[in-house]
Motif scaffolding. Structure first.
Motif, PDB file in Angstrom:
ATOM      1  N   ALA A 182      88.158  37.490  16.043  1.00 40.89           N
ATOM      2  CA  ALA A 182      88.137  37.128  17.463  1.00 40.89           C
ATOM      3  C   ALA A 182      86.803  36.499  17.843  1.00 40.89           C
ATOM      4  O   ALA A 182      86.759  35.533  18.614  1.00 40.89           O
ATOM      5  N   SER A 213      87.356  34.404  25.789  1.00 46.22           N
ATOM      6  CA  SER A 213      87.361  35.739  25.186  1.00 46.22           C
ATOM      7  C   SER A 213      88.769  36.300  25.088  1.00 46.22           C
ATOM      8  O   SER A 213      89.172  36.823  24.049  1.00 46.22           O
ATOM      9  N   ALA A 231      93.639  36.566  17.705  1.00 40.29           N
ATOM     10  CA  ALA A 231      93.260  37.354  16.531  1.00 40.29           C
ATOM     11  C   ALA A 231      94.158  38.574  16.344  1.00 40.29           C
ATOM     12  O   ALA A 231      94.469  38.937  15.207  1.00 40.29           O
ATOM     13  N   THR A 232      94.593  39.198  17.438  1.00 41.07           N
ATOM     14  CA  THR A 232      95.358  40.437  17.302  1.00 41.07           C
ATOM     15  C   THR A 232      96.866  40.203  17.243  1.00 41.07           C
ATOM     16  O   THR A 232      97.547  40.775  16.408  1.00 41.07           O
ATOM     17  N   SER A 277      90.869  34.243  22.521  1.00 42.79           N
ATOM     18  CA  SER A 277      90.483  34.497  21.123  1.00 42.79           C
ATOM     19  C   SER A 277      90.924  35.886  20.681  1.00 42.79           C
ATOM     20  O   SER A 277      91.384  36.062  19.544  1.00 42.79           O
ATOM     21  N   GLU A 278      90.820  36.870  21.563  1.00 41.60           N
ATOM     22  CA  GLU A 278      91.266  38.219  21.213  1.00 41.60           C
ATOM     23  C   GLU A 278      92.779  38.253  21.008  1.00 41.60           C
ATOM     24  O   GLU A 278      93.283  38.861  20.062  1.00 41.60           O
ATOM     25  N   ASN A 316      86.432  32.743  19.162  1.00 44.45           N
ATOM     26  CA  ASN A 316      85.774  32.493  20.446  1.00 44.45           C
ATOM     27  C   ASN A 316      84.731  31.397  20.303  1.00 44.45           C
ATOM     28  O   ASN A 316      84.660  30.486  21.131  1.00 44.45           O
ATOM     29  N   GLY A 375      96.021  34.586  14.322  1.00 47.36           N
ATOM     30  CA  GLY A 375      94.726  33.925  14.185  1.00 47.36           C
ATOM     31  C   GLY A 375      94.712  32.875  13.098  1.00 47.36           C
ATOM     32  O   GLY A 375      95.684  32.159  12.886  1.00 47.36           O
ATOM     33  N   GLN A 423      89.957  42.234  12.803  1.00 44.42           N
ATOM     34  CA  GLN A 423      90.481  41.429  13.901  1.00 44.42           C
ATOM     35  C   GLN A 423      89.385  41.112  14.911  1.00 44.42           C
ATOM     36  O   GLN A 423      89.336  40.000  15.447  1.00 44.42           O
ATOM     37  N   ASN A 424      88.508  42.065  15.175  1.00 50.58           N
ATOM     38  CA  ASN A 424      87.389  41.807  16.080  1.00 50.58           C
ATOM     39  C   ASN A 424      86.473  40.721  15.513  1.00 50.58           C
ATOM     40  O   ASN A 424      85.990  39.863  16.247  1.00 50.58           O
TER      41      ASN A 424
END
Length: 107
Positions: free
Chosen positions: A42, A77, A84-85, A80-81, A46, A89, A38-39
Motif C-alpha cells: 500500500a 491513501s 493492496a488489500t 492504495s490501501e 501510494n 495490487g 499488504q501495508n
C-alpha cells in the motif's frame, strides 16, 4: 534532497514502520504476515499514485489550496490501501508473503 513532511507522509511512514516492526518481531500468524506485506505494498502504491497524479495537467476548474491537497492525499491513501488489500495490487504483497512464509518455516 528534502523530504516533504505532511500528513500523508506521516501516514505512509507509520504504515511502513508498522510493517517493519511486524516483520522484525516474527509474525505469530499468517494473518499478521499478510497484513504487513499488504501495508508495504500500500505504501508503494501510494507513492506510485502520487507520482502519476502529478503528471495530470491542471484544468483550473478547481482551486488548488490546502483543502484540495488534503483531499487528494486522503484519496491516494484510501485508494492504495484498497488496491493492496482487496484489489490484488501489483502482486508485491503476495510474492513477499510467499517468500517470508518460506523463510519463517525454515527457522
Amino acid at each position: 534532497m528534502e523530504v516533504p513532511v505532511n500528513n500523508e507522509f506521516i501516514a505512509n511512514f507509520a504504515r511502513a514502520e508498522d510493517s517493519k516492526q511486524a516483520l522484525k518481531n516474527n509474525p505469530k500468524s499468517s494473518y499478521e504476515l499478510q497484513k504487513a506485506t499488504q501495508n508495504f505494498e500500500a505504501v508503494m502504491l501510494n507513492m506510485m499514485l502520487k507520482a502519476m497524479w502529478k503528471t495530470i495537467p491542471e484544468s483550473g476548474l478547481f482551486e488548488k489550496n490546502s483543502s484540495t491537497q488534503i483531499y487528494e492525499g486522503l484519496m491516494h491513501s484510501s485508494l492504495s490501501e484498497e488496491m493492496a488489500t482487496n484489489g490484488g495490487g501489483l502482486g508485491i504483497a503476495k510474492v513477499l508473503y510467499q517468500q517470508l512464509s518460506r523463510e519463517q518455516k525454515q527457522k
